[in-house]
Motif scaffolding. Sequence first.
Motif, PDB file in Angstrom:
ATOM      1  N   UNK A 221      34.768  41.043 -24.623  1.00 11.87           N
ATOM      2  CA  UNK A 221      34.346  40.372 -26.080  1.00 11.87           C
ATOM      3  C   UNK A 221      33.736  39.225 -26.057  1.00 11.87           C
ATOM      4  N   UNK A 222      34.571  38.575 -24.943  1.00 13.98           N
ATOM      5  CA  UNK A 222      34.306  36.866 -24.682  1.00 13.98           C
ATOM      6  C   UNK A 222      34.668  36.533 -23.354  1.00 13.98           C
ATOM      7  N   UNK A 223      34.009  36.849 -22.469  1.00 14.65           N
ATOM      8  CA  UNK A 223      34.231  36.685 -21.168  1.00 14.65           C
ATOM      9  C   UNK A 223      33.894  34.895 -20.886  1.00 14.65           C
ATOM     10  N   UNK A 224      33.320  34.211 -21.705  1.00 13.77           N
ATOM     11  CA  UNK A 224      33.481  32.764 -21.516  1.00 13.77           C
ATOM     12  C   UNK A 224      34.652  32.346 -21.967  1.00 13.77           C
ATOM     13  N   UNK A 225      35.548  32.780 -22.539  1.00 16.89           N
ATOM     14  CA  UNK A 225      36.708  32.230 -22.972  1.00 16.89           C
ATOM     15  C   UNK A 225      38.031  32.766 -22.457  1.00 16.89           C
ATOM     16  N   UNK A 226      37.791  33.631 -21.599  1.00 17.80           N
ATOM     17  CA  UNK A 226      38.781  34.188 -20.910  1.00 17.80           C
ATOM     18  C   UNK A 226      38.413  34.332 -19.221  1.00 17.80           C
ATOM     19  N   UNK A 227      39.556  34.440 -18.498  1.00 19.25           N
ATOM     20  CA  UNK A 227      39.147  34.143 -17.167  1.00 19.25           C
ATOM     21  C   UNK A 227      40.557  34.896 -16.358  1.00 19.25           C
ATOM     22  N   UNK A 228      40.295  35.518 -15.331  1.00 18.34           N
ATOM     23  CA  UNK A 228      41.503  35.879 -14.338  1.00 18.34           C
ATOM     24  C   UNK A 228      42.219  35.053 -13.898  1.00 18.34           C
ATOM     25  N   UNK A 229      43.703  35.328 -13.906  1.00 18.25           N
ATOM     26  CA  UNK A 229      44.567  34.255 -13.352  1.00 18.25           C
ATOM     27  C   UNK A 229      45.574  34.855 -12.661  1.00 18.25           C
ATOM     28  N   UNK A 230      45.735  34.682 -11.283  1.00 23.92           N
ATOM     29  CA  UNK A 230      46.892  35.235 -10.499  1.00 23.92           C
ATOM     30  C   UNK A 230      48.187  34.738 -10.877  1.00 23.92           C
ATOM     31  N   UNK A 231      49.250  35.596 -11.045  1.00 20.50           N
ATOM     32  CA  UNK A 231      50.654  35.398 -11.133  1.00 20.50           C
ATOM     33  C   UNK A 231      51.448  35.603  -9.749  1.00 20.50           C
ATOM     34  N   UNK A 232      52.415  34.794  -9.792  1.00 23.09           N
ATOM     35  CA  UNK A 232      53.324  35.069  -8.596  1.00 23.09           C
ATOM     36  C   UNK A 232      54.582  35.376  -9.282  1.00 23.09           C
ATOM     37  N   UNK A 233      55.134  36.658  -8.984  1.00 26.59           N
ATOM     38  CA  UNK A 233      56.184  37.192  -9.630  1.00 26.59           C
ATOM     39  C   UNK A 233      57.427  36.944  -8.364  1.00 26.59           C
TER      40      UNK A 233
END
Length: 562
Positions: free
Chosen positions: A92-104
């Motif tokens: 819907x809005x790729x300019x306002x969301x982005x991937x983010x890696x998380x370390x568990x």
Amino acid sequence: MTSTHFDSRRIGPPLRDHYDVIVIGGGISGAQIARHAAGRGLRTVMFEAKDYSSGTSSTTSKMIHGGLRYLEQYDFGVVQEAVKERRYLGIAAPHLVAPRSFMLTAFEWSEPKAPVLGAGVALYETMAWQRNQGQSKENHSPRFRWIPKNALLKEVPWLDPEGLKGAWRHDDTLNLHAERLLLAIIKSFAADGGTAINHAKVTRILRNVEEGRVRGVEVTDQITKNTTEIYAPVVINAAGPWVAQALGDLAEVTKLKVRQSKGVHLLTGDLGSQSGVFVRGKNGKHVIVNPWMGRTLIGPTDTMIDGDADDAVADESDIDLLLETIDSVRATPLDRKNIISTLVGVRPLVDDGSDTYTSSRRFDIADHANVGIDGLVSVSGGKWTTSRVMGYKVIEHVVEHQAAMLPPLRHFDSRQLPLTTSFGAYDSVADSFESALRSHPELDLDDEIRVHLARLYGTEHEKVLDLVAKQPDLGRRLDPANLDIAAQVVFAVAEEAAVDLADVLDRRLVLGTLGYVKPAAVRATAEVMAQVTGWSNTLIDARCHSYLASQDKIQAVLKPYR
């Protein structure tokens, strides 16, 4: 007469007397419900008592996520739904969301142990097997993998090496600017014929006792204090933590029960890692450490509260709990001087009898026809990520149960539908931004400001540039250290229903979301607003004083830590 009320704070067509659906609440829940109502062809109006995103919707961890920790509570349905919705928001809005890696992270002392955590991540990603379908290139996420201790410390240097085993790395999605994403959803609602009004409080729900159904609402303009009545056969109460309060004298009749959970985040300077960290401290509490816009968010707390959600503030016990949790996994205690501010939000949770930490993030639809108020529906629970499907299901419920009161409807499928302000068919977000760099080549604006505007406004960045073209002085920065420019302030007031300084600084621009705003920048913003509103110098002074005073209250609780 009604159509002239609220005109300065209207997004969408002029206000009318009669609608098919009235939505109470302009947070993410209300916005998605309203969007789906208008999408189905229903004449819809949405009223927000304060400003869009002024409540819970802006005080998040800045994530669009599937809810990995809900697997620990066996809430598989919520997770399954959320990972699907995460993908739809990216479309819907790729300019306002982005991937983010998380370390568990996994320590020798932590529970569950690393192999169990890995099994949970594997299940999580199995549920999200379609995660890259339809996404722009930048929003593609790789498979999860194990990061051993030494490699982990290079990425997250502040972690305590003692007892550290490593971490499971997985990808979720960053909500870059929740306030602007919510506005983009409201504008999509307006593009389908809906009307949104802020600073308009529903002070009474009107009903016909003899017929046993709702007939509309009484709305009070919070600026002029004028009151008007708007009529509709369906009223949907999506006021978040104020959902019971919005019912007014009908709250006791409906017996609606919602639990309130206070969530507090610390906003700090950059802690030196590019990836987010999901960690359980030695006190058993979870925190998310999320790098965001050159800052870092640590939190949230999850504390049950009573009373008015407006009174919720961060106190020393909240800050102490977050510091205790994060310090227990750090090599050295967090430098207290690095704390910039706090964020406080109140979540409306479904009252299922559990404590707020383990309470389900599902949403609940309460149809008050069962107590003799047909056409009145209240919605509680839910979260940002699943707001789209919540909006869809609420409207499907209304259509099913109120068909006799509604006009013929059209089909509306929002699952893979871009928002109206999203860029068109570009292969990637970078390509759309490259196109934005070529717009208005005659303007003397830095490329980073142009990309900043494209990121925040999508296709409407052209309208902001048009303002600069007409008045070049509006291309100046409001603060030398920030990319926001004066034209954004004019656009916020003229096109986005912003009324006061907090509306502009905290919910239309980036500046106020990054912590304490310097008095000079507050003054500069107020002076630009005055060009549109006609504020006198006296009123400019008063508005600046009020905004700075509210900032000082937030800062006061941090003084013992500095």
